[in-house]
Every structure is written in structure tokens, then in C-alpha cells.
Design a protein around this motif. Sequence first.
Motif, short mmCIF file in Angstrom:
data_model
loop_
_atom_site.label_atom_id
_atom_site.label_comp_id
_atom_site.label_asym_id
_atom_site.label_seq_id
_atom_site.Cartn_x
_atom_site.Cartn_y
_atom_site.Cartn_z
N ALA A 77 -26.58 67.13 110.13
CA ALA A 77 -27.50 66.77 111.20
C ALA A 77 -26.84 66.83 112.58
O ALA A 77 -27.55 66.91 113.58
CB ALA A 77 -28.07 65.38 110.96
N TRP A 78 -25.52 66.77 112.63
CA TRP A 78 -24.84 66.83 113.92
C TRP A 78 -23.42 67.35 113.73
O TRP A 78 -22.89 67.36 112.62
CB TRP A 78 -24.82 65.47 114.60
CG TRP A 78 -23.87 64.47 114.00
CD1 TRP A 78 -24.07 63.67 112.93
CD2 TRP A 78 -22.53 64.20 114.47
NE1 TRP A 78 -22.96 62.91 112.68
CE2 TRP A 78 -22.00 63.20 113.61
CE3 TRP A 78 -21.74 64.68 115.52
CZ2 TRP A 78 -20.71 62.68 113.78
CZ3 TRP A 78 -20.45 64.16 115.67
CH2 TRP A 78 -19.95 63.18 114.82
N GLY A 107 -33.16 73.05 115.85
CA GLY A 107 -32.25 72.67 114.79
C GLY A 107 -30.81 72.75 115.26
O GLY A 107 -30.53 73.16 116.39
N LEU A 108 -29.89 72.39 114.38
CA LEU A 108 -28.48 72.32 114.78
C LEU A 108 -27.94 73.68 115.20
O LEU A 108 -27.22 73.78 116.20
CB LEU A 108 -27.64 71.74 113.65
CG LEU A 108 -26.15 71.52 113.94
CD1 LEU A 108 -25.95 70.66 115.17
CD2 LEU A 108 -25.47 70.88 112.73
N ASP A 109 -28.27 74.74 114.49
CA ASP A 109 -27.76 76.07 114.84
C ASP A 109 -28.26 76.51 116.21
O ASP A 109 -27.49 77.05 117.02
CB ASP A 109 -28.15 77.10 113.78
CG ASP A 109 -27.38 76.93 112.48
OD1 ASP A 109 -26.31 76.27 112.51
OD2 ASP A 109 -27.83 77.44 111.44
N HIS A 121 -34.78 68.76 116.07
CA HIS A 121 -36.07 69.09 115.45
C HIS A 121 -36.41 68.09 114.36
O HIS A 121 -37.53 67.56 114.32
CB HIS A 121 -36.00 70.50 114.87
CG HIS A 121 -37.24 70.91 114.13
ND1 HIS A 121 -38.48 70.93 114.72
CD2 HIS A 121 -37.42 71.30 112.83
CE1 HIS A 121 -39.39 71.32 113.82
NE2 HIS A 121 -38.77 71.55 112.68
N GLN A 122 -35.45 67.78 113.50
CA GLN A 122 -35.70 66.88 112.38
C GLN A 122 -35.51 65.41 112.77
O GLN A 122 -36.12 64.53 112.15
CB GLN A 122 -34.76 67.21 111.21
CG GLN A 122 -34.97 68.59 110.62
CD GLN A 122 -36.29 68.74 109.90
OE1 GLN A 122 -36.86 67.77 109.41
NE2 GLN A 122 -36.79 69.95 109.81
N ASP A 162 -29.37 67.94 115.53
CA ASP A 162 -30.65 68.54 115.14
C ASP A 162 -31.77 67.73 115.78
O ASP A 162 -32.14 66.66 115.30
CB ASP A 162 -30.77 68.51 113.61
CG ASP A 162 -32.01 69.22 113.09
OD1 ASP A 162 -32.98 69.36 113.86
OD2 ASP A 162 -32.01 69.62 111.91
N THR A 195 -29.34 74.53 118.60
CA THR A 195 -28.73 73.64 119.58
C THR A 195 -27.33 74.11 119.92
O THR A 195 -26.92 74.12 121.09
CB THR A 195 -28.67 72.19 119.04
OG1 THR A 195 -30.00 71.71 118.85
CG2 THR A 195 -27.93 71.28 120.00
#
Length: 331
Positions: A325-326, A257-259, A291-292, A289, A261
Motif C-alpha cells: 500500500a505504500w 494506485g502505488l505504481d 486509490h484504495q 496508494d 503515484t
Amino acid sequence: MPPAPRIVSLLPSATEIVCALGFQAALVGRSHECDYPAGVAALPVCTAPRIHPAGSGAEIHREVTALLQTAQLQPGMLQGAQLQDALSLYELHLEVLRRLAPDLIVTQAQCDVCAVSLEQVERGVRQVLAEGRSAAGREPRLVSLEPTNLAAVWTDVARVAEALAVPERGKALVHDLKRRMAAVAARAAGLKPRPRVALLEWLDPPMAAGNWMPELLRLAAGETPFSKAGEPSPWLDWDALLQADPDVLLVMPCGFGLDKTRAESRGLTGRPGWAQLKAVRTGRVALADGHQFFNRPGPRLAESLEILVEVLHPATFDFGHRGQAWAWMEP
């Protein structure tokens, strides 16, 4: 009207396809990674990882490598199905599968690192069948997805729709996704210059995103010298990255996920030549992100394209994904 089939999905993208076709209520089981759309996380879990997915990218890579090497170094002790099970990074919960008695199981044959393998599922189904049939009194149907490019993703959507006896819904879903993506691509087509982009699917060691990602990048009016459409994601030599000196770096590790990453990306800053990269000097390193989005070959590839054009052409596109998401990498 026949009753809806009992569906088990062993792949996040397959779960999203099933739900987008209107069959979320028919899902009775999922993989340990299936978490979208809302509500599917409450379903019984049919798989489990043999590695620790909460570890760092380097730790996960070491665990995967060690697991594969351990099994391969013992050919006299492990044969046939035993060897395949030892090589697998995932476990299939046969007791759960037996209890759920599905009529349809959706799995994959593309990547043994991403989810349980087709062979593993086929053996599990045979074992379950030896002890009892599905709720409908017949062998569960297996649909195995194997997307390598956008055309194969659309084919997989159609195959799932066919298995659910709703081929027209599959055609309508694919048509809508293509229409959305074509509209974005048409807006981006005339933008110049086309940035040269490094899509990082893994960081330690570095890997460039392949399969459908170079196609998405072309639709977003970008290009990459590091991977080719329809081919597996290749390992990326760091010196080659420095020499190519891309305009944009998009960091989107598979499964992160973003965190996470954001945390993993800190390891990039200590690599030789990092500060001299054009993307770093101009503030065009984006974290996403993975993952999603991007790594799930299903309906949300349309959103993945929207994220790409926001990153590549921020003055032109804003779909509202930034911050969720980014995000840009902080200096």
C-alpha cells in the motif's frame, strides 16, 4: 423474511460499506471505479468518466478545467439540467440502470469530481421511473453520502445500514472500526516528537488532503499546517510548503494506485527547493496508494490509519502494508 433488496452503488466507498454490512450478494450494479472487495468488478457498470483517467495528474487537471470552462462559457446554449449534465465529469448509464431495476441506489453529494452527483442520479431515477418502476414495483430509494469528517463517515455507515434494515449491523461495524482505530491511536499517543506532515492529495497542481485526513493524522500522532479537519482539501502553494519544511511528505493522489503515484512523484523532484526539503534530505518521503486508501471514506479508513502510523513511526508500527500500500520514495 423479505428478499434482499437489489442494490446499485455509485461510489467505491459505498460499495465497501454495503459489502462490510453483509450485502455483497445483493449488489446488482456499480460505478466504473468500484473494485473492492474481490468480485464486485464483475458487476454491470452504471457510470463512465468523461475524462481520461489514465492520463497524468496534470492532464487530468487540464481536462477537468477545460470541461468546466466550456460549459460555463455557453450559458445561452445550456440551461438547467443540460447545464448540469455538461458540467458533470461522469455519465450515468440510464439503460443499464433501467435494466437492473434497483430498489436501493447509494450515491454521494460531497464531490462532483469524485463521482456522479446526487442531482444527476435523481434526474436519472426520475427518467427511469417515467418508463417503468423497480423490480419491486416501487420507486428506488436513494441514499446519498456526504462525509466531511470521521463522525460523518460513521453516520453514513449507519444510514446505509438503516436503509438495508440492519441498523444493528451498522452499529457493530462502526464500533469495530472505532475500536481498531482507538487501539492504534493509544499506541501512538505517547510517541514524541509529533512529526509535521504534508499530505499531498494531488500533485499538479499540489493539493493538501482535508476532510477526515487531518483527523487520521492526529490519531497517528502527527500534525499538519496545511489543512483542517472537516474542511475541503485546499490547493497548496509550493512556496508555503517550502517555508513550512515538514518532517514527512506523504504523496497519496486521489484515484492513483502505488505504481502511478510512483511515476507521478518524479515530477516533484524538479520543483524549486525540492532537494532542500527536510523530508527529502532525511529520506522521509512516502508514496501511497491513494486509490484504495485515504480517499475512500469507508471501512478501510482503519487500514489507512495503520499505513499512516507505519510511515510516521516505522520503528514502532508494522502492520504489513509497506510494499503493498505504500513505499519510501527512492532517492
